[in-house]
Write an enzyme that holds these catalytic residues in place. Structure first.
Site, PDB file in Angstrom:
ATOM      1  N   ARG A   1     -20.447 -17.997 -24.483  1.00 53.71           N
ATOM      2  CA  ARG A   1     -21.833 -18.115 -24.043  1.00 53.71           C
ATOM      3  C   ARG A   1     -22.548 -16.788 -23.818  1.00 53.71           C
ATOM      4  NH1 ARG A   1     -19.022 -22.425 -23.108  1.00 53.71           N
ATOM      5  NH2 ARG A   1     -17.469 -20.819 -22.735  1.00 53.71           N
TER       6      ARG A   1
ATOM      7  N   LYS B   1      -7.929   3.395 -30.063  1.00 55.69           N
ATOM      8  CA  LYS B   1      -7.429   4.764 -30.324  1.00 55.69           C
ATOM      9  C   LYS B   1      -7.454   5.606 -29.048  1.00 55.69           C
ATOM     10  CE  LYS B   1      -9.920   4.546 -34.658  1.00 55.69           C
ATOM     11  NZ  LYS B   1     -11.107   5.126 -35.278  1.00 55.69           N
TER      12      LYS B   1
ATOM     13  N   ARG C   1     -19.093  -6.488 -21.198  1.00 57.17           N
ATOM     14  CA  ARG C   1     -18.118  -7.310 -20.453  1.00 57.17           C
ATOM     15  C   ARG C   1     -16.808  -6.557 -20.464  1.00 57.17           C
ATOM     16  NH1 ARG C   1     -16.927 -13.670 -20.887  1.00 57.17           N
ATOM     17  NH2 ARG C   1     -18.843 -13.617 -19.656  1.00 57.17           N
TER      18      ARG C   1
ATOM     19  N   HIS D   1     -20.911 -11.543 -12.159  1.00 62.60           N
ATOM     20  CA  HIS D   1     -21.507 -11.966 -13.432  1.00 62.60           C
ATOM     21  C   HIS D   1     -22.980 -12.256 -13.120  1.00 62.60           C
ATOM     22  CE1 HIS D   1     -21.998 -13.496 -17.346  1.00 62.60           C
ATOM     23  NE2 HIS D   1     -21.011 -14.386 -17.410  1.00 62.60           N
TER      24      HIS D   1
HETATM   25  N1   CP Z   1     -20.180 -18.607 -18.524  1.00 61.91           N
HETATM   26  C1   CP Z   1     -19.622 -17.615 -19.243  1.00 61.91           C
HETATM   27  O1   CP Z   1     -19.588 -16.433 -18.845  1.00 61.91           O
HETATM   28  O2   CP Z   1     -19.096 -18.030 -20.429  1.00 61.91           O
HETATM   29  P1   CP Z   1     -18.397 -17.076 -21.493  1.00 61.91           P
HETATM   30  O3   CP Z   1     -17.128 -16.549 -20.874  1.00 61.91           O
HETATM   31  O4   CP Z   1     -18.132 -17.942 -22.690  1.00 61.91           O
HETATM   32  O5   CP Z   1     -19.339 -15.950 -21.803  1.00 61.91           O
END
Ligand code: CP
Length: 314
Positions: A63, A92, A113, A141
């Site tokens: 997502r 590397k 991420r 998040h």
């Molecule tokens: N909700 C969410 O972060 O989904 P993903 O891990 O698929 O990005």
């Protein structure tokens, strides 16, 4: 390195690292912009023409990465990036600071991420372009929390006054940390429901308890009739240092038709997804399920955030 001095509601050039960096006024503003941009999510726009988004994903995602990329395309921009560190020069030995200093030459904004807590903050210290945290370990998040709030607002027409239960893995689940911080800026009653071993992290609890009423518990049954929102999360198997500990809490909560017998008619169920077994498929067809609407709202919110940090909306 960049120095980011922004006025309260100026988002151009701003990093989005933690929900703790937001005031309520700023969150309300972002929610308003998302509402205004939603029609564009269907029609498309050239608002970000000639702008490039880089998605650097050192952990799996469906997502977050795809919705940011879709959001950028819907606004007329382009995307580059990698979806696993194995195929990038990280393999590397290139460090994160060097990676973002390279990628800033190719892109106007970076979504990162990373499995390490603090990684997004570190990247932001080195990058000249805005860094958006797409998930930093078990820590936070923030863009998920914003889309969660947007979903709540669309569905309930308000956030204040709601009874909300966060259920599941409150220790390793980064979405619930950001959402709890965000909700603590509103007048909500928060029930945090988890097995003892997966209780909300102390650092989060200490912050939110200062601001709102928080009830910590291990069972959900008795609170179900009072709840306006159930925010259900997956037990984050991949973050357990010991799989024997995971086995003890696996399947601790499961929402099914039986669970929904005594809930409010307009109670809604949210989930950041992916789900494993914590919500039975039979729930999908009930009027309570809203987790797939959340997915759509994710594109809308990410369009709003990209437009804001790239200065397309003043
Ligand atoms: N909700 C969410 O972060 O989904 P993903 O891990 O698929 O990005």
């Amino acid at each position: 390195m960049k120095v980011c001095l922004v006025s309260r509601l100026e988002f151009k050039g701003r990093d989005i690292i933690s929900i703790k960096d937001f005031t309520r006024e700023e969150i309300d503003y972002v929610l308003k912009i998302a509402g205004a941009i939603e029609p564009v999510a269907k029609s498309g726009s050239d608002m970000l023409q000639r702008k490039t988004l880089a998605t650097l994903f050192y952990e799996p995602s469906t997502r977050t990465r795809l919705s940011f990329e879709a959001a950028m395309h819907k606004l007329g921009g382009s995307t580059i990036g990698f979806a696993e560190a194995e195929i990038a020069s990280v393999k590397k030995g290139e460090n994160l600071a060097d990676t973002v200093r390279v990628v800033e030459s190719y892109a106007d904004v970076i979504v990162l991420r990373h499995p390490l807590e603090g990684a997004a903050r570190l990247a932001a210290e080195f990058a000249k372009v805005p860094i958006i945290n797409g998930g930093s370990g078990a820590e936070e998040h923030p863009t998920q929390a914003l889309l969660d709030l947007y979903t709540i607002l669309k569905e309930k027409r308000r956030i204040d006054g709601l009874n909300i239960a966060l259920i599941g893995d409150l220790r390793y689940g980064r979405t619930v940390h950001s959402l709890a911080y965000a909700l603590s800026l509103y007048d909500v009653r928060l029930h945090i429901v988890s097995p003892e071993s997966l209780r909300m992290r102390r650092e989060v609890l200490d912050v939110i308890k200062e601001k709102i009423e928080v009830v910590q518990q291990t069972e959900i049954e008795e609170i179900l009739p009072e709840m306006d929102i159930l925010y259900v999360t997956r037990i984050q198997k991949e973050r357990f240092p010991d799989l024997a500990e995971y086995a003890k809490v696996k399947g601790a909560y499961r929402i099914d038709l039986e669970t929904l017998k005594n809930v409010k008619k307009d109670m809604i169920i949210l989930h950041p997804l992916p789900r494993v077994e914590e919500i039975a498929a039979e729930v999908d067809e009930t009027p309570h399920a809203r987790y797939f609407q959340q997915v759509w709202n994710g594109i809308v919110m990410r369009m709003a955030l990209l437009a804001l940090v790239l200065g397309a909306i003043e």
